[in-house]
Design a protein around this motif. Structure first.
Motif, PDB file in Angstrom:
ATOM      1  N   ARG A 156      28.322  26.609 -25.202  1.00 35.64           N
ATOM      2  CA  ARG A 156      28.972  27.306 -24.317  1.00 35.64           C
ATOM      3  C   ARG A 156      29.430  26.061 -22.888  1.00 35.64           C
ATOM      4  NH1 ARG A 156      26.823  31.391 -20.852  1.00 35.64           N
ATOM      5  NH2 ARG A 156      28.645  31.454 -19.592  1.00 35.64           N
ATOM      6  N   VAL A 157      28.836  25.236 -22.852  1.00 35.89           N
ATOM      7  CA  VAL A 157      29.041  23.649 -21.760  1.00 35.89           C
ATOM      8  C   VAL A 157      29.935  23.155 -22.789  1.00 35.89           C
ATOM      9  CG1 VAL A 157      28.159  22.297 -20.312  1.00 35.89           C
ATOM     10  CG2 VAL A 157      27.234  24.054 -20.378  1.00 35.89           C
ATOM     11  N   LEU A 158      29.587  22.241 -24.055  1.00 35.38           N
ATOM     12  CA  LEU A 158      30.006  21.515 -24.707  1.00 35.38           C
ATOM     13  C   LEU A 158      30.882  22.192 -24.904  1.00 35.38           C
ATOM     14  CD1 LEU A 158      27.152  20.187 -27.025  1.00 35.38           C
ATOM     15  CD2 LEU A 158      28.353  19.922 -24.854  1.00 35.38           C
ATOM     16  N   GLN A 159      32.011  23.320 -25.096  1.00 35.91           N
ATOM     17  CA  GLN A 159      32.770  23.818 -25.524  1.00 35.91           C
ATOM     18  C   GLN A 159      33.951  24.114 -24.130  1.00 35.91           C
ATOM     19  OE1 GLN A 159      32.594  27.960 -26.640  1.00 35.91           O
ATOM     20  NE2 GLN A 159      31.493  27.574 -28.538  1.00 35.91           N
ATOM     21  N   LEU A 160      33.531  23.475 -23.091  1.00 37.98           N
ATOM     22  CA  LEU A 160      33.795  23.480 -21.848  1.00 37.98           C
ATOM     23  C   LEU A 160      34.187  21.891 -21.030  1.00 37.98           C
ATOM     24  CD1 LEU A 160      32.509  26.336 -19.858  1.00 37.98           C
ATOM     25  CD2 LEU A 160      35.139  26.069 -21.197  1.00 37.98           C
ATOM     26  N   THR A 161      34.216  20.319 -22.234  1.00 35.78           N
ATOM     27  CA  THR A 161      34.169  19.797 -21.501  1.00 35.78           C
ATOM     28  C   THR A 161      35.142  18.615 -22.624  1.00 35.78           C
ATOM     29  OG1 THR A 161      31.823  20.276 -21.689  1.00 35.78           O
ATOM     30  CG2 THR A 161      32.306  17.541 -21.874  1.00 35.78           C
ATOM     31  N   ASP A 162      35.403  17.253 -21.984  1.00 37.81           N
ATOM     32  CA  ASP A 162      36.146  16.858 -22.810  1.00 37.81           C
ATOM     33  C   ASP A 162      35.580  15.914 -23.459  1.00 37.81           C
ATOM     34  OD1 ASP A 162      39.320  17.914 -22.238  1.00 37.81           O
ATOM     35  OD2 ASP A 162      38.180  17.530 -19.840  1.00 37.81           O
ATOM     36  N   VAL A 163      34.707  15.263 -22.499  1.00 37.70           N
ATOM     37  CA  VAL A 163      33.906  13.610 -23.328  1.00 37.70           C
ATOM     38  C   VAL A 163      32.523  14.280 -22.480  1.00 37.70           C
ATOM     39  CG1 VAL A 163      33.758  11.603 -22.560  1.00 37.70           C
ATOM     40  CG2 VAL A 163      36.268  12.733 -22.620  1.00 37.70           C
ATOM     41  N   LEU A 164      31.791  14.003 -23.590  1.00 40.11           N
ATOM     42  CA  LEU A 164      29.945  13.769 -23.537  1.00 40.11           C
ATOM     43  C   LEU A 164      29.494  12.505 -23.816  1.00 40.11           C
ATOM     44  CD1 LEU A 164      27.534  15.285 -22.737  1.00 40.11           C
ATOM     45  CD2 LEU A 164      27.331  15.497 -25.982  1.00 40.11           C
ATOM     46  N   ILE A 165      29.087  11.836 -22.741  1.00 36.87           N
ATOM     47  CA  ILE A 165      28.386  10.414 -22.759  1.00 36.87           C
ATOM     48  C   ILE A 165      26.867  10.687 -23.170  1.00 36.87           C
ATOM     49  CG2 ILE A 165      27.611   8.421 -21.769  1.00 36.87           C
ATOM     50  CD1 ILE A 165      30.584   8.704 -20.826  1.00 36.87           C
ATOM     51  N   ALA A 166      26.128  10.985 -24.256  1.00 40.97           N
ATOM     52  CA  ALA A 166      24.973  11.250 -24.378  1.00 40.97           C
ATOM     53  C   ALA A 166      23.960  10.220 -25.016  1.00 40.97           C
ATOM     54  CB  ALA A 166      25.695  12.438 -25.291  1.00 40.97           C
ATOM     55  N   GLY A 167      21.971  10.365 -24.773  1.00 41.06           N
ATOM     56  CA  GLY A 167      21.639   9.165 -25.287  1.00 41.06           C
ATOM     57  C   GLY A 167      20.527   9.495 -24.189  1.00 41.06           C
ATOM     58  N   ARG A 168      19.261   8.928 -24.083  1.00 38.94           N
ATOM     59  CA  ARG A 168      18.417   8.271 -23.150  1.00 38.94           C
ATOM     60  C   ARG A 168      19.336   6.947 -22.867  1.00 38.94           C
ATOM     61  NH1 ARG A 168      16.631  12.632 -24.916  1.00 38.94           N
ATOM     62  NH2 ARG A 168      14.506  13.692 -25.514  1.00 38.94           N
ATOM     63  N   TYR A 169      18.487   6.773 -21.354  1.00 35.95           N
ATOM     64  CA  TYR A 169      18.823   5.633 -21.070  1.00 35.95           C
ATOM     65  C   TYR A 169      18.029   4.577 -21.126  1.00 35.95           C
ATOM     66  CZ  TYR A 169      19.575   1.215 -18.126  1.00 35.95           C
ATOM     67  OH  TYR A 169      19.127   0.274 -17.142  1.00 35.95           O
ATOM     68  N   VAL A 170      18.229   3.022 -22.142  1.00 33.33           N
ATOM     69  CA  VAL A 170      16.841   2.647 -22.515  1.00 33.33           C
ATOM     70  C   VAL A 170      17.172   1.351 -21.733  1.00 33.33           C
ATOM     71  CG1 VAL A 170      16.092   1.369 -24.583  1.00 33.33           C
ATOM     72  CG2 VAL A 170      17.103   3.739 -25.067  1.00 33.33           C
ATOM     73  N   GLN A 171      16.231   0.811 -20.889  1.00 35.08           N
ATOM     74  CA  GLN A 171      16.771  -0.183 -19.938  1.00 35.08           C
ATOM     75  C   GLN A 171      16.717  -1.539 -21.060  1.00 35.08           C
ATOM     76  OE1 GLN A 171      13.198   0.001 -17.265  1.00 35.08           O
ATOM     77  NE2 GLN A 171      14.564  -1.750 -15.532  1.00 35.08           N
ATOM     78  N   SER A 172      15.480  -1.896 -22.294  1.00 39.71           N
ATOM     79  CA  SER A 172      15.992  -2.666 -22.564  1.00 39.71           C
ATOM     80  C   SER A 172      17.335  -3.301 -23.272  1.00 39.71           C
ATOM     81  CB  SER A 172      14.984  -3.121 -23.978  1.00 39.71           C
ATOM     82  OG  SER A 172      15.340  -2.000 -24.410  1.00 39.71           O
TER      83      SER A 172
END
Length: 178
Positions: A109-125
């Protein structure tokens, strides 16, 4: 929340940081948003009204955290209110992959209402901190045709807000460089 930012997505944006995260990515810039019992509680309708009252002055909403999809059901209700009464864009930062979101109730439901998704764990290295991308493993998902990848990558890396009480708020993908 921050009602006016140019370093959290394309154009002038209202930024919400949702409280609570259990991903514990080493080097996360927002560890103060991780505890589930902190932050400020707000009624969804009150928050939506504040943003809708400002819609003439902003292009969209950027939602970060913590982890927004931990509150996916409430986020869906909020975004439905916004979408029904405005043309504001929606950009969401998540530590989950798009595939992982498939197992979270209400995430679709959230994704249907979203224009841009920036996804993935933050990896410090793998840190790059540029164009709204914290580390090079993160993926930009253009869920509508409202923006291009270039629009996202052209976003400011950082900005400084001096608050009325004298506090300083650093925001953006790379405010630590400032």
């Amino acid at each position: 929340m921050l009602p006016s930012s140019q370093a959290n997505g394309p154009g002038l944006r209202w930024v919400l940081w949702l409280q609570g995260c259990n991903l514990a990515c080493p080097g996360c810039f927002n560890p103060e948003t991780h505890p589930f019992n902190a932050g400020q509680r707000m009624e969804i309708s009150s928050l939506a009204k504040s943003i809708l009252d400002a819609q003439e002055h902003i292009e969209g909403i950027s939602i970060s955290g913590g982890e927004p999809f931990i509150q996916a059901q409430e986020l869906a209700v909020f975004l439905e209110m916004i979408r029904q009464q405005s043309r504001l864009s929606v950009l969401i930062f998540t530590g989950y992959s798009l595939n992982e979101l498939g197992s979270i109730p209400s995430a679709s439901r959230v994704l249907q209402l979203t224009d841009v998704l920036i996804a993935g764990r933050y990896v410090q290295s793998r840190r790059i901190a540029s164009g709204l991308i914290g580390s090079d493993n993160k993926k930009i998902h253009l869920l509508t045709n409202r923006y291009t990848r270039e629009d996202i990558l052209a976003s400011f890396e950082a900005e400084v807000h001096i608050q009325i009480d004298g506090g300083i708020l650093l925001t953006g993908i790379d405010p630590l460089q400032w």
